[in-house]
Scaffold this active site. Structure first.
Site, PDB file in Angstrom:
ATOM      1  N   ASP A  40       0.865  -1.178   0.000  1.00  0.00           N
ATOM      2  CA  ASP A  40       0.000   0.000   0.000  1.00  0.00           C
ATOM      3  C   ASP A  40       0.898   1.223   0.000  1.00  0.00           C
ATOM      4  O   ASP A  40       2.058   1.137   0.373  1.00  0.00           O
ATOM      5  CB  ASP A  40      -0.800   0.063   1.315  1.00  0.00           C
ATOM      6  CG  ASP A  40      -1.886  -0.971   1.361  1.00  0.00           C
ATOM      7  OD1 ASP A  40      -2.243  -1.481   0.305  1.00  0.00           O
ATOM      8  OD2 ASP A  40      -2.369  -1.255   2.471  1.00  0.00           O
TER       9      ASP A  40
HETATM   10  P1  ATP Z   1      -3.273   2.924  -0.035  1.00  0.00           P
HETATM   11  O1  ATP Z   1      -4.050   1.772  -0.586  1.00  0.00           O
HETATM   12  O2  ATP Z   1      -1.994   3.176  -0.684  1.00  0.00           O
HETATM   13  O3  ATP Z   1      -3.195   2.959   1.441  1.00  0.00           O
HETATM   14  P2  ATP Z   1      -5.120   4.975   0.101  1.00  0.00           P
HETATM   15  O4  ATP Z   1      -5.176   4.779   1.557  1.00  0.00           O
HETATM   16  O5  ATP Z   1      -4.879   6.346  -0.386  1.00  0.00           O
HETATM   17  O6  ATP Z   1      -4.086   4.120  -0.583  1.00  0.00           O
HETATM   18  P3  ATP Z   1      -7.883   4.672  -0.007  1.00  0.00           P
HETATM   19  O7  ATP Z   1      -7.880   4.787   1.455  1.00  0.00           O
HETATM   20  O8  ATP Z   1      -8.701   3.636  -0.664  1.00  0.00           O
HETATM   21  O9  ATP Z   1      -6.458   4.435  -0.537  1.00  0.00           O
HETATM   22  O10 ATP Z   1      -8.232   6.088  -0.574  1.00  0.00           O
HETATM   23  C1  ATP Z   1      -8.552   6.293  -1.914  1.00  0.00           C
HETATM   24  C2  ATP Z   1      -9.047   7.679  -2.123  1.00  0.00           C
HETATM   25  O11 ATP Z   1     -10.210   7.885  -1.364  1.00  0.00           O
HETATM   26  C3  ATP Z   1      -8.077   8.771  -1.690  1.00  0.00           C
HETATM   27  O12 ATP Z   1      -7.237   9.134  -2.730  1.00  0.00           O
HETATM   28  C4  ATP Z   1      -8.994   9.908  -1.309  1.00  0.00           C
HETATM   29  O13 ATP Z   1      -9.324  10.663  -2.458  1.00  0.00           O
HETATM   30  C5  ATP Z   1     -10.245   9.202  -0.848  1.00  0.00           C
HETATM   31  N1  ATP Z   1     -10.284   9.143   0.625  1.00  0.00           N
HETATM   32  C6  ATP Z   1      -9.356   8.601   1.441  1.00  0.00           C
HETATM   33  N2  ATP Z   1      -9.729   8.682   2.726  1.00  0.00           N
HETATM   34  C7  ATP Z   1     -10.940   9.266   2.731  1.00  0.00           C
HETATM   35  C8  ATP Z   1     -11.886   9.626   3.749  1.00  0.00           C
HETATM   36  N3  ATP Z   1     -11.645   9.370   5.023  1.00  0.00           N
HETATM   37  N4  ATP Z   1     -13.018  10.228   3.379  1.00  0.00           N
HETATM   38  C9  ATP Z   1     -13.275  10.454   2.092  1.00  0.00           C
HETATM   39  N5  ATP Z   1     -12.454  10.166   1.090  1.00  0.00           N
HETATM   40  C10 ATP Z   1     -11.290   9.574   1.387  1.00  0.00           C
END
Ligand code: ATP
Length: 907
Positions: free
Chosen positions: A337
Site C-alpha cells: 500500500d
Molecule cells: P493505499 O491503498 O496506498 O493505502 P489509500 O489509503 O490512499 O491508498 P484509499 O484509502 O482507498 O487508498 O483512498 C482512496 C481515495 O479515497 C483517496 O485518494 C482519497 O481521495 C479518498 N479518501 C481517502 N480517505 C478518505 C476519507 N476518510 N473520506 C473520504 N475520502 C477519502
C-alpha cells in the site's frame, strides 16, 4: 475468579428487550458509557472477558511425546540388545541419551511456544468503548457488562452486544452460525422466539464487522457469550513446524532406516567374512545405527527458528505462523500500500481549489495555529468568502476525526490522518462551529472511495459528501460558483485541476453537498446519485518515508520487485512512485483498466507495471493470483477488512499493526508493528538469514553422522579394529550438537545476502549440491580417520588409545568444519571471521568436555577412553586442518566453476 451468571436467565432474550430496558438493567448510559471505577469493579467481580482456552496437554504427556520417534526407537532397541549382552553401562548411557534428547526437545518446544505466545500477546485484541463519555481503546479482555462498544468495519466483536445504533452495519457470523453471508444489523426489538442467526439487533463475540458502524451494550462476556457456550476455541493452534523442518525430519528418518538395513548387512558381512567376535560385531552394528542418527538436529533447527522469530519481533515484524519465516526468505515481489506504509501518513492540506479560486494553505502538521489559508500571500477571512466557508463546512461535518493536544502539548489526531488534515485546515481558517446533529452516515470505504453524512441544518436536512474527486465528479451535476449559486458542472476545469495537483504527488479530496427533504432518517449510495453540488478540492501532501526509499533500493539489489498498490489518484501514485524509486513516473495501471482485463492479460500487466492506482481491495486478490500464476512468491500488505482475501491468498500476507483491522491481522502471516515498508524488507532479510543458518546447520551436522557410519562400515569391510564404541559415538553426537552446532544459530547475516536473487522456493534443500557436500565431507573425515586408525595400529598403539584419538579426531574435525560452514559458498576468511562470539564460547566448552572424557578416570571407565599423551593430540589437529583446507578448496572450485557459470546464465 467467578464468571457472572447473574444475567444467565434472561441471557437468551436480550434481543427481545427494548434498549432502554437493557440500559437500565445493566446500569449503564448509552451516551457516556460506564465510569472507569464501575468498569474496574465489574472487571474485578466477574473476571476478564476471555473465552475458555483449549486444554493444554500436560507436561508429562508432552515430554513422553518426544520418545515417539523412529530415531528414539532405534536407540531403545539398541538399549535392549546391550542389556541382553550384559553391557549395562552401555544400556544406561543409551537410555540417558534418549532422555537427554527428549528433555532438550521438550525444553526447546516449550521455549518456541512461549516465544510465539508472547508475540501473540502483542497482538491482543482491542475494543473501542465509551467510558465517561470518551472513546477509549482497551484490551478486549477488559470489556465488562454494560460497556458501550463502538463497532466499525474490520472489528472483531469483543463481547455479545445488544445493538442500539447501526449505520449500514453488517456482520459476518460464520464463526457462530456457519453462514458466510454477512447479516444486516438493525436496532429494533424483535420477538423472543427467534433463532440466533436471525437476531439482527445483536452482535456476538468473535464475529466480524464487514461493513458500516454501530454501537452496542455488552450483555454477556467470556464464557457466558454465545460462542463461549458452544465452547469454541479462541485462537488457532500455532504451527511449530515448517516445510524445511518437515523435509529434514523426513530425510533423517529415511537415512536412519537405510542405516538399519546397512547395519544388518554389515553385521552379516562381518559375521560371515571377517573374524570378529559376535558380541563386538553386534555392538558395532548398534554403533553404526546410532551413528547415523542426527539426534540433536531437530531441536537445533527449532532453536534457530525461535531465535529468528524473536529477532523479527524486535525489528517490529511480528510473525504469526512459523512456516512463513522460510517463505519470507524467498519473496520475489512485495506489493505494498502507499499511504502510511511507503509514506509517512502525516497529511497536510496545502491547496484548496474552488470554482475559479486557488488558495494556498501554510504550515505543516496538525497544529492549527501554525498556518492559515492565503491567496496571493494574503490571509483570507473566511467569513467574507462564502464558497470557502461552505467547502470547509463540507470537509469538517463529513468527518470522523478530531485533533487535540497531548500531554506534551503536541497536536495529535484521533482517527484517520486524511480526515485529521481536513480538520486542521478547517481550524486554520479560524472557524470553530458546533457540528450539526447527524442523522445518518455512509462510512468511508475503499471500494466507494467517499464518505457521506446526513445532518440537520436549521430546518433542512443536508447531505455532505467528501471523497476521491473522480468519484464525486461522477456523482455531481452542479458546482458552486463564487456567488454561492449552483451552476452546471465544468468537468474540464476540474479534471485539469485534479491532474495538476496529482502530478505534484498530492492526495486529493473533493467535497460537495446536497439538500434533501427533511424527514429522511437513512441514506444509501443511491441517494447521492442526483443533484450533488461539487464545492471544491483539497490537495494534501503526504511525504515519503526516507527509510522506505532506502529499503526499495535494497529490494532492487536483492532481486525483489516492489509494486505500489494504492487507492490514490493515478498521477499522485506515479509522482510519489517516481520519487521513491518505484516505476518510471510514466507507466501505471488503473483499477478500471484491471477490471477489463482477462486473467491472461492480467498476468502480462502484473509483470509490466509497478504502479497500480485507484484500485479497490478486490483488485489486490486478482493481482496476487496473477503474480502467483507467473511463479512469483508474493508478499502483500493490507489494512482494511476487504483486504483479507488477498492477504490470505498471498504467500506472505502482511497486516498493518497500527492502521490494520482485526480481521486483516487474523488473515495475515505477519503483522507490522510500525506499519513501515522498511520493516517488511528487514523481515525478508532476517528470513534469508534464518534460512541460510538452517541450511548451514544441516550441512554442518550431517557429515558427522556420515563420517561415523562410513568409518564403522569401512572398518568391518577392511577388517580393522572397531574405531569407536557405540557409547563413544553417542558422546560425539551429543557433545557436538549441544555445543558447536548451536553456534550457527547465532551466525549473523552473510555479506551480500541482500544482493542475491531470491531463492527458488520450489528447489528442495536436500538435493544436488547439498547431498554432494554432505557425502564429500563425510568421506574426507572418514577417510582421514581410517588412515589414522591404520597408521596407529601399525605403530602398535593400544586399542583404547586409538579409539580415544579417533573420537578426538572426529570432534576436532567438526570444530574446524564449523568454520567452513559459516558461509555455504563463500570463503571462511572474510571480515566476519571474529564476529560470532558464540563460536569461540562453544569451542572452549567443547575442549573442556573433550578433556573431561579423556582425562577423568570415571569417564575413562564409562566410555572406555584412555588419557592421551600430548603428542597424540597432533593427529586430530592435523586432520581437522586438512578437512578445513580441503573443504575451502572445494568451495573455491564450486564458486569459480559452477556459481559463476550460473550467474552468467541468469545475467
Ligand atoms: P493505499 O491503498 O496506498 O493505502 P489509500 O489509503 O490512499 O491508498 P484509499 O484509502 O482507498 O487508498 O483512498 C482512496 C481515495 O479515497 C483517496 O485518494 C482519497 O481521495 C479518498 N479518501 C481517502 N480517505 C478518505 C476519507 N476518510 N473520506 C473520504 N475520502 C477519502
Amino acid at each position: 475468579m467467578e464468571n457472572s451468571n447473574e444475567h444467565k436467565d434472561n441471557n437468551r432474550s436480550w434481543h427481545a428487550k427494548d434498549v432502554e430496558d437493557v440500559i437500565s438493567s445493566l446500569k449503564t448510559d448509552s451516551s457516556d458509557g460506564l465510569s472507569s471505577s464501575t468498569a474496574n469493579k465489574l472487571l474485578e467481580k466477574h473476571g476478564p472477558n476471555e473465552l475458555p482456552q483449549k486444554k493444554k496437554q500436560s507436561d508429562i504427556v508432552r515430554f513422553f511425546k518426544h520418545f515417539h520417534d523412529v530415531l528414539i526407537y532405534v536407540l531403545l532397541v539398541a538399549a535392549v540388545i546391550t542389556t541382553i549382552l550384559g553391557h549395562y553401562t552401555d544400556t544406561i548411557v543409551i537410555i540417558l541419551v534418549a532422555i537427554i534428547n527428549a528433555t532438550i526437545g521438550f525444553v526447546q518446544e516449550g521455549k518456541a511456544e512461549k516465544a510465539l505466545e508472547s508475540i501473540k500477546g502483542i497482538l491482543s485484541l482491542k475494543a473501542t468503548v465509551l467510558r465517561e463519555g470518551k472513546r477509549k481503546e482497551i484490551d478486549a479482555t477488559d470489556v465488562v457488562l454494560g460497556d458501550i462498544v463502538l463497532l466499525s468495519a474490520g472489528d472483531k466483536v469483543p463481547a455479545d452486544l445488544r445493538l442500539f445504533e447501526s449505520d449500514n452495519l453488517k456482520i459476518e457470523e460464520s464463526a457462530l452460525t456457519g453462514e458466510s453471508e454477512s447479516s444486516e444489523k438493525r436496532t429494533d426489538t424483535i420477538e423472543e422466539d427467534v433463532d440466533l442467526g436471525d437476531r439482527n439487533n445483536m452482535a456476538y463475540t468473535s464475529t466480524t464487522v464487514s461493513n458500516g458502524t454501530g454501537k452496542g451494550i455488552v450483555v454477556a462476556v467470556g464464557r457466558n457469550t454465545e460462542i463461549g457456550k458452544i465452547n469454541q476455541m479462541m485462537s488457532d493452534v500455532a504451527q511449530l513446524t515448517t516445510p524445511l523442518l518437515r523435509q529434514t525430519s523426513q530425510f533423517g528418518k529415511t537415512v536412519a532406516l537405510a542405516t538399519l538395513f546397512l547395519a544388518a548387512g554389515t553385521f552379516a558381512f562381518g559375521f560371515y567374512f571377517r573374524d570378529y567376535d559376535t558380541e563386538e560385531l553386534l555392538l558395532s552394528a548398534i554403533g553404526l545405527a546410532v551413528a547415523a542418527i542426527p539426534e540433536g538436529l531437530p531441536a537445533i533447527l527449532s532453536i534457530i527458528l525461535a531465535i529468528g522469530v524473536q529477532n523479527m519481533a524486535k525489528r517490529n515484524a511480528i510473525v504469526r505462523n512459523l512456516p512463513s519465516v522460510e517463505t519470507l526468505g524467498s519473496v520475489s515481489v512485495i506489493c505494498s500500500d502507499k499511504t502510511g506504509t511507503l509514506t509517512k501518513n502525516e497529511m497536510t492540506v496545502k491547496d484548496v481549489i474552488l470554482h475559479n479560486q486557488h488558495y494556498e494553505v501554510t504550515g505543516i502538521g496538525y497544529a492549527p495555529e501554525d498556518g492559515d489559508i492565503q491567496q496571493n500571500d494574503k490571509t483570507i477571512d473566511v467569513q467574507d468568502d462564502s464558497g470557502l466557508k461552505r467547502f470547509l463546512q463540507c470537509i469538517y461535518v463529513c468527518n470522523e476525526a478530531s485533533i487535540d493536544k497531548n500531554k506534551k502539548g503536541e497536536w495529535i489526531i484521533k482517527g484517520d490522518p486524511t480526515e485529521g488534515a481536513l480538520v486542521t485546515v478547517y481550524k486554520k481558517s479560524g472557524l470553530d462551529e458546533e457540528k450539526p446533529k447527524r442523522i445518518a452516515t455512509i462510512p468511508f470505504d475503499s471500494d466507494y472511495k467517499y464518505m457521506a453524512t446526513l445532518v440537520e441544518e436549521d430546518t433542512d436536512a443536508v447531505m455532505y459528501v467528501k471523497g476521491a474527486p473522480d468519484r464525486l465528479l461522477e456523482l455531481a451535476t452542479k458546482q458552486l460558483n463564487d456567488d454561492g449559486e449552483a451552476v452546471d458542472l465544468d468537468l474540464q476545469y476540474w479534471k485539469e485541476q485534479i491532474t495538476n495537483l496529482a502530478k505534484e504527488g498530492k492526495r486529493l479530496i473533493a467535497a460537495g453537498y446536497k439538500q434533501v427533504p427533511s424527514g429522511n432518517s437513512d441514506i444509501d449510495h443511491d441517494d447521492l446519485e442526483e443533484d450533488l453540488i461539487l464545492v471544491g478540492l483539497a490537495g494534501i501532501i503526504d511525504p515519503p518515508r526516507e527509510e522506505a526509499i532506502e529499503a526499495i533500493k535494497i529490494c532492487a539489489d536483492a532481486g525483489i520487485r516492489v509494486k505500489m498498490i494504492t487507492g490514490d489518484h493515478v498521477d499522485t501514485a506515479k509522482a510519489i512512485g517516481k520519487e521513491m524509486g518505484i516505476g518510471d513516473g510514466e507507466k501505471a495501471c488503473r483499477g478500471a483498466d484491471l477490471e477489463k482485463m482477462s486473467d491472461q492479460e492480467m498476468r502480462k500487466a502484473v509483470l509490466e507495471y509497478d504502479i497500480f492506482a485507484r484500485t479497490s481491495p478486490e483488485h489486490k486478490l486478482r493481482l496476487v493470483e496473477a503474480l502467483q500464476a507467473e511463479g512469483r512468491i508474493c508478499a502483500m500488505t493490507g489494512d482494511g477488512v476487504n483486504d483479507a482475501p488477498a492477504l490470505k491468498k498471498a504467500d506472505v500476507g502482511i497486516a498493518m499493526g497500527i492502521k490494520g483491522t482485526e480481521v486483516t491481522k487474523d488473515a495475515s502471516e505477519m503483522v507490522l508493528a510500525d506499519d513501515n515498508f522498511r520493516t517488511i524488507v528487514d523481515a525478508v532479510e532476517e528470513g534469508r538469514r534464518i534460512y541460510d543458518n538452517l541450511k548451514k546447520t544441516i550441512l554442518f551436522i550431517l557429515p558427522t553422522n556420515g563420517a561415523e557410519s562410513l568409518l564403522i562400515m569401512a572398518s568391518i569391510l577392511f577388517g580393522y579394529i572397531m574405531p569407536l564404541t557405540p557409547l563413544q559415538i553417542l558422546w560425539v553426537n551429543m557433545v557436538t550438537s549441544v555445543t558447536v552446532s548451536l553456534a550457527l544459530a547465532f551466525e549473523g547475516i552473510e555479506e551480500g545476502t541482500m544482493k542475491r536473487k531470491p531463492r527458488n522456493a520450489k528447489e528442495p534443500l536436500l538435493s544436488g549440491y547439498f547431498i554432494w557436500r554432505i557425502v564429500f565431507v563425510s568421506v574426507v573425515i572418514a577417510g582421514g580417520t581410517l588412515y589414522l586408525v591404520q597408521y596407529l595400529t601399525d605403530q602398535g598403539v593400544n586399542n583404547d588409545t586409538i579409539r580415544t584419538v579417533t573420537m578426538q579426531t572426529i570432534v576436532i574435525s567438526q570444530l574446524f568444519h564449523l568454520f567452513n560452514c559459516r558461509s555455504i559458498h563463500g570463503t571462511a576468511f572474510d571480515s566476519k571471521f571474529f564476529t560470532n562470539n558464540a563460536i569461540y564460547i562453544v569451542a572452549v566448552l567443547l575442549f573442556a568436555l573433550q578433556a573431561a572424557i579423556t582425562y577423568l578416570p570415571f569417564m575413562n571407565r564409562i566410555f572406555g577412553t584412555q588419557p592421551l599423551e600430548l603428542s597424540f593430540w597432533q593427529y586430530p589437529v592435523y586432520l581437522g586442518l586438512a578437512v578445513f583446507i580441503i573443504v575451502e578448496i572445494e568451495k573455491w572450485i564450486v564458486r569459480k566453476l559452477v556459481l559463476s557459470k550460473q550467474e552468467e546464465e541468469t545475467a
